[in-house]
Design an enzyme around this catalytic site. Structure first.
Site, PDB file in Angstrom:
ATOM      1  N   ASP A  17       2.197   4.938   6.905  1.00  0.00           N
ATOM      2  CA  ASP A  17       1.381   4.628   5.693  1.00  0.00           C
ATOM      3  C   ASP A  17       2.506   5.290   4.509  1.00  0.00           C
ATOM      4  OD1 ASP A  17      -1.156   4.208   4.302  1.00  0.00           O
ATOM      5  OD2 ASP A  17      -0.868   6.116   3.886  1.00  0.00           O
ATOM      6  N   GLU A  72       4.623   0.718   5.562  1.00  0.00           N
ATOM      7  CA  GLU A  72       4.155   0.177   4.345  1.00  0.00           C
ATOM      8  C   GLU A  72       5.155   1.142   3.357  1.00  0.00           C
ATOM      9  OE1 GLU A  72       0.228   0.630   1.534  1.00  0.00           O
ATOM     10  OE2 GLU A  72       0.601   2.177   2.813  1.00  0.00           O
TER      11      GLU A  72
END
Length: 545
Positions: A264, A296
């Site tokens: 993330d 990400e």
């Protein structure tokens, strides 16, 4: 004899978490450089002083079977769970629990994973689907549609009983509200029986606001000179901190046989060396398996997508350009795609990123990204929706409730038949119209801060510029907000299932075999409108050629 975690041979001894030594003995360790003494408490026994092991580490051994509850006493009444506990009882402020990673008898011991090119990934939230057991019950239906992998939103322990997972504070422990560690292993085992891979979303850039105790005994775990939206950055460049997250990644991949990780918001780590080292360690530790690593990364950094680093990046540019084309929305982070969205979408299809060094309004005009056209299309994961882009809307609306069905079907066709790796969000496959809202389970002052902060966040967005309008934004802490987010099938669920089944059959038969060595020959915008000026509300799939 060399120490081995959980009695499994062939691994280096970990720094963090309990380590089975054999004959019922377990070694416990804690990095507490700000403290002079640490005691180990095992439930029902008197505390035992741990020994200083140098460089801020404390260690102690005790007899402890799987299921034994333990914690650390640092001074007076300050007791903390093990930050690397493999299980937790009584919430993130409760007791840590010894887990036996060898206790599950795997039915698929020879599973080695799926090749990256075959991936069609469905992102799911375990809590909304009935925990690990509830997800397992749905696997056969997803496999029958042609989905080849699921991606679990973060499952590590968080405050309360409901959360997206990004407020986790104990990264090694599956949250007890979803099930036990063996329940998660059973889910993975069942997926492998059906030929499905399992990905897990992990959060290495911050900890949640309730239950993170590390800063009280190891301030060096954080870098006060580097700031993120959640506070000081995690100091992943320090060896103990690096080991914490590297061992976490390897635990999921080894002890749970997870097939891949999605990291993330790595741009908030501010440390590319850590990312590259982590990827290299995973590749070296798990030869002979298809293990996939996905980022990400708001920086649109193609260097992280080089061979033996990361397999792909979530391509938010693809989503944003297509969302503007479908809905006409140009506020918030869609501002960067308000002009010429079709041209930006064409660039995504041809070259990966839409922003490859151009100035971005959402980044105060600073350049964002670097050239990515040299990368194969499978280095990019495309999507129409995900937890962020749906849940970060004030009312959590899905595209099925925002866009004409024919346009949405055309966009879905583009997603599933382009060479990029497709990501779906739970409920898309059945045309769900139930919202996916932001939810948590905080209390007292923190609950007020989260609720009020959430509502204030949307003050500058269309339709929420007055207090009365913002009061309509659901309270994240209300149980009803969580319950409303369960993905119920839409009115044309059978039609959507049939469409996904047909399109994914085409993808597996016609697209996947040609992805090896695939390069894009180009993409261009066609149609009568002036795409340099963007598109007005209501213009959709008829201009996506």
């Amino acid at each position: 004899m060399t120490e081995r975690p959980g009695g499994v041979t062939g691994r280096a001894s970990p720094c963090w978490g309990p380590l089975a030594l054999g004959d019922g003995q377990v070694r416990f360790r804690l990095w507490a450089p700000d403290r002079e003494a640490v005691a180990l408490e095992i439930d029902g026994r008197e505390p035992v002083a741990m020994t200083s092991a140098g460089d801020g580490w404390f260690a102690g051994e005790a007899t402890a079977q799987a299921g034994a509850r333990y914690r650390f006493r640092l001074a007076g009444d300050l007791v903390v769970p093990d930050p690397a506990a493999r299980a937790q009882a009584g919430g993130v402020h409760g007791w840590s629990v010894v887990d036996d990673p060898t206790g599950h008898r795997w039915r698929t011991p020879d599973w080695s994973g799926r090749a990256w090119a075959t991936m069609v990934i469905l992102e799911v939230h375990a809590g909304l689907l009935g925990g690990f057991a509830g997800v397992a019950e749905r696997l056969a239906g997803w496999a029958a549609l042609g989905i080849t992998a699921i991606e679990l939103m973060p499952v590590n322990a968080f405050s309360g009983t409901r959360n997206w997972g990004y407020d986790g504070v104990l990264p090694f422990a599956p949250d007890e509200s979803y099930g036990s560690p063996d329940d998660l292993r059973a889910l993975v085992d069942r997926a492998h029986e059906l030929g499905l891979s399992v990905f897990l979303d992990v959060v290495y850039n911050h900890f949640g606001p309730d239950g993170n105790m590390i800063g009280r005994y190891a301030t060096g775990f954080f870098d006060e000179g580097v700031h993120t939206p959640w506070g000081s950055a995690v100091a992943v460049g320090k060896p103990p901190v690096h080991r914490f997250f590297a061992e976490n990644a390897l635990m999921w991949l080894r002890d749970y046989r997870i097939d891949g990780l999605r990291l993330d918001a790595v741009h908030q780590l501010h440390d590319d060396d850590f990312l590259d080292a982590l990827a290299g360690e995973v590749r070296t530790a798990l030869p002979g398996r298809h293990v996939h690593l996905v980022l990400e990364n708001e920086n649109n950094d193609p260097a992280r997508l080089a061979p033996r680093r990361f397999d792909a990046q979530w391509n938010d540019d693809f989503h944003s350009a297509l969302h503007v084309l479908l809905t006409g929305e140009t506020h918030s982070y869609y501002t960067d795609f308000a002009e010429a969205p079709a041209r930006r979408l064409a660039r995504c299809l041809a070259e990966g990123f839409a922003y490859q060094g151009e100035g971005s309004r959402n980044h105060d005009g600073a350049p964002r990204g670097a050239p990515s056209g040299h990368l194969p299309p499978t280095r990019f994961m495309s999507f129409l929706q995900n937890h962020d882009q749906t849940g970060n809307r004030a009312l959590g609306e899905r595209l099925a409730g925002l866009v004409d069905a024919d346009r949405l079907r055309a966009a879905t066709l583009l997603l599933l038949l382009c060479p990029q790796i497709p990501l779906l969000f739970m409920g898309e496959e059945v045309g769900s119209r139930t919202p996916f809202l932001f939810f948590a389970d905080f209390h007292d002052a923190l609950a007020d801060q989260v609720r009020d902060g959430r509502r204030q966040e949307f003050a500058r967005q269309p339709g929420f510029d007055d207090e009365e309008a913002r009061e309509r934004i659901p309270d994240p802490n209300a149980v009803a907000t969580f319950e409303r987010s369960r993905p119920e099938p839409g009115p044309d669920a059978d039609g959507w299932r049939a469409s996904y089944r047909e399109l994914l059959a085409i993808r597996h038969a016609r697209i996947v075999p040609g992805l090896a060595g695939c390069i894009c020959a180009g993409a261009e915008v066609v149609g009568q409108r002036d795409h340099q000026r963007g598109l007005p509300p209501g213009v959709g799939a008829d201009h996506l050629t």
